[in-house]
Design an enzyme around this catalytic site. Structure first.
Site, mmCIF file in Angstrom:
data_model
loop_
_atom_site.group_PDB
_atom_site.id
_atom_site.type_symbol
_atom_site.label_atom_id
_atom_site.label_comp_id
_atom_site.label_asym_id
_atom_site.label_seq_id
_atom_site.Cartn_x
_atom_site.Cartn_y
_atom_site.Cartn_z
ATOM 1 N N PRO A 89 -4.430 6.008 9.193
ATOM 2 C CA PRO A 89 -5.875 6.266 9.294
ATOM 3 C C PRO A 89 -6.219 7.755 9.343
ATOM 4 O O PRO A 89 -7.340 8.134 8.999
ATOM 5 C CB PRO A 89 -6.270 5.580 10.606
ATOM 6 C CG PRO A 89 -5.203 4.566 10.862
ATOM 7 C CD PRO A 89 -3.952 5.176 10.305
ATOM 8 N N GLU A 116 1.485 1.099 17.223
ATOM 9 C CA GLU A 116 0.483 2.101 17.590
ATOM 10 C C GLU A 116 0.507 3.329 16.677
ATOM 11 O O GLU A 116 -0.476 4.022 16.532
ATOM 12 C CB GLU A 116 0.706 2.541 19.048
ATOM 13 C CG GLU A 116 -0.370 3.449 19.607
ATOM 14 C CD GLU A 116 -1.735 2.779 19.657
ATOM 15 O OE1 GLU A 116 -2.748 3.500 19.629
ATOM 16 O OE2 GLU A 116 -1.786 1.531 19.735
ATOM 17 N N ARG A 154 -1.775 1.181 -12.696
ATOM 18 C CA ARG A 154 -2.681 0.868 -13.807
ATOM 19 C C ARG A 154 -2.988 2.101 -14.655
ATOM 20 O O ARG A 154 -3.473 1.977 -15.788
ATOM 21 C CB ARG A 154 -3.978 0.246 -13.284
ATOM 22 C CG ARG A 154 -4.846 1.193 -12.479
ATOM 23 C CD ARG A 154 -6.009 0.466 -11.825
ATOM 24 N NE ARG A 154 -6.884 -0.153 -12.796
ATOM 25 C CZ ARG A 154 -7.848 0.508 -13.459
ATOM 26 N NH1 ARG A 154 -8.018 1.799 -13.250
ATOM 27 N NH2 ARG A 154 -8.615 -0.111 -14.316
ATOM 28 N N ASP A 169 -13.396 4.381 -15.964
ATOM 29 C CA ASP A 169 -13.554 3.780 -14.644
ATOM 30 C C ASP A 169 -14.503 4.592 -13.771
ATOM 31 O O ASP A 169 -14.648 5.807 -13.939
ATOM 32 C CB ASP A 169 -12.199 3.716 -13.921
ATOM 33 C CG ASP A 169 -11.290 2.658 -14.498
ATOM 34 O OD1 ASP A 169 -11.797 1.720 -15.124
ATOM 35 O OD2 ASP A 169 -10.063 2.786 -14.314
#
Length: 243
Positions: A89, A116, A154, A169
């Site tokens: 994160p 954690e 991709r 895209d």
């Protein structure tokens, strides 16, 4: 490209990597991968990969030894040092530009953590890139790794079939993608825009550019903050702002 995936739950990846475009990419030899269960590298008798954090606190922290040893083993077999990606994160927010950057590498390693967090020495000594796929917390790094791997593979040459698919895209050119339509031209009274049926390719490209910029202005104006706008784009923006 070769991808090594360090994970305690390799079976989680099969549904993603063994289907659709990912499966076709392997059949075309665009990329290969292997799972590395770093629990196999533990040297303690209970095969533990985590321990309590120094200083106290909730949760458990991934120990450095199994991950250090598994990365060392990967590097020993590699022709040149791989790019080592940590999913977490606190990492750099993931973007299409990052996907394009990673797609140019020959060898990627993804570390998928649990619990954690990671012992900080893993970040300091092994990792070249820390990536976050969003401002939220998941139970592990596997889902994030799947997202990044899919978005990178991709982009490899030949994977999508049509070489123009990836550059069109959303985010590839800094804008959201324009609307798409297919047959029938009249679906229950809802019509395809006339310009798309005109055969005038210059007009079609202008319409797509207009719609792409408009959609970005309406949904993601933050993407326009640092964009250098042409005179035509400036006039379109003024039109929408005053409407």
């Amino acid at each position: 490209m070769h991808i090594d995936i360090l994970t305690l739950f390799p079976e989680m990846f099969d549904g993603v990597l063994q289907n659709s475009i990912m499966k076709r990419a392997q059949e075309q030899n665009a990329f290969s991968y292997q799972y590395v269960n770093f629990r196999d590298y533990t040297i303690n008798k209970h095969n533990k990969v985590d321990d309590y954090p120094y200083g106290g606190g909730a949760g458990l922290v991934l120990s450095p030894q199994p991950i250090f040893d598994s990365i060392h083993d990967i590097k020993e077999k590699a022709d040149k040092p791989p790019r080592v990606v940590l999913l977490c994160p606190q990492g750099e927010p993931y973007s299409q530009q990052k996907a394009e950057e990673l797609s140019k590498e020959d060898h990627l390693v993804f570390i998928c953590g649990h619990y954690e967090g990671y012992d900080e020495r893993i970040r300091q000594e092994l990792v070249t890139d820390e990536i976050s796929i969003g401002d939220y917390v998941l139970t592990g790094g596997e889902l994030g790794a799947m997202v990044v791997i899919d978005s990178v593979v991709r982009l490899l040459p030949g994977v999508l079939g049509n070489a123009q698919s990836a550059p069109m895209d959303s985010f590839s050119n800094g804008l959201l993608e324009h609307p798409h339509y297919t047959r029938p031209a009249d679906f229950r009274g809802h019509q395809v825009p006339d310009v798309l049926l005109s055969g005038n390719h210059a007009k079609i490209e202008e319409w797509r550019h207009y719609q792409s910029l408009k959609r970005t202005f309406e949904r993601r104006p933050d993407l326009l903050k640092d964009r250098e706008l042409s005179a035509k784009e400036e006039s379109w923006l003024e039109e929408w702002k005053n409407s």
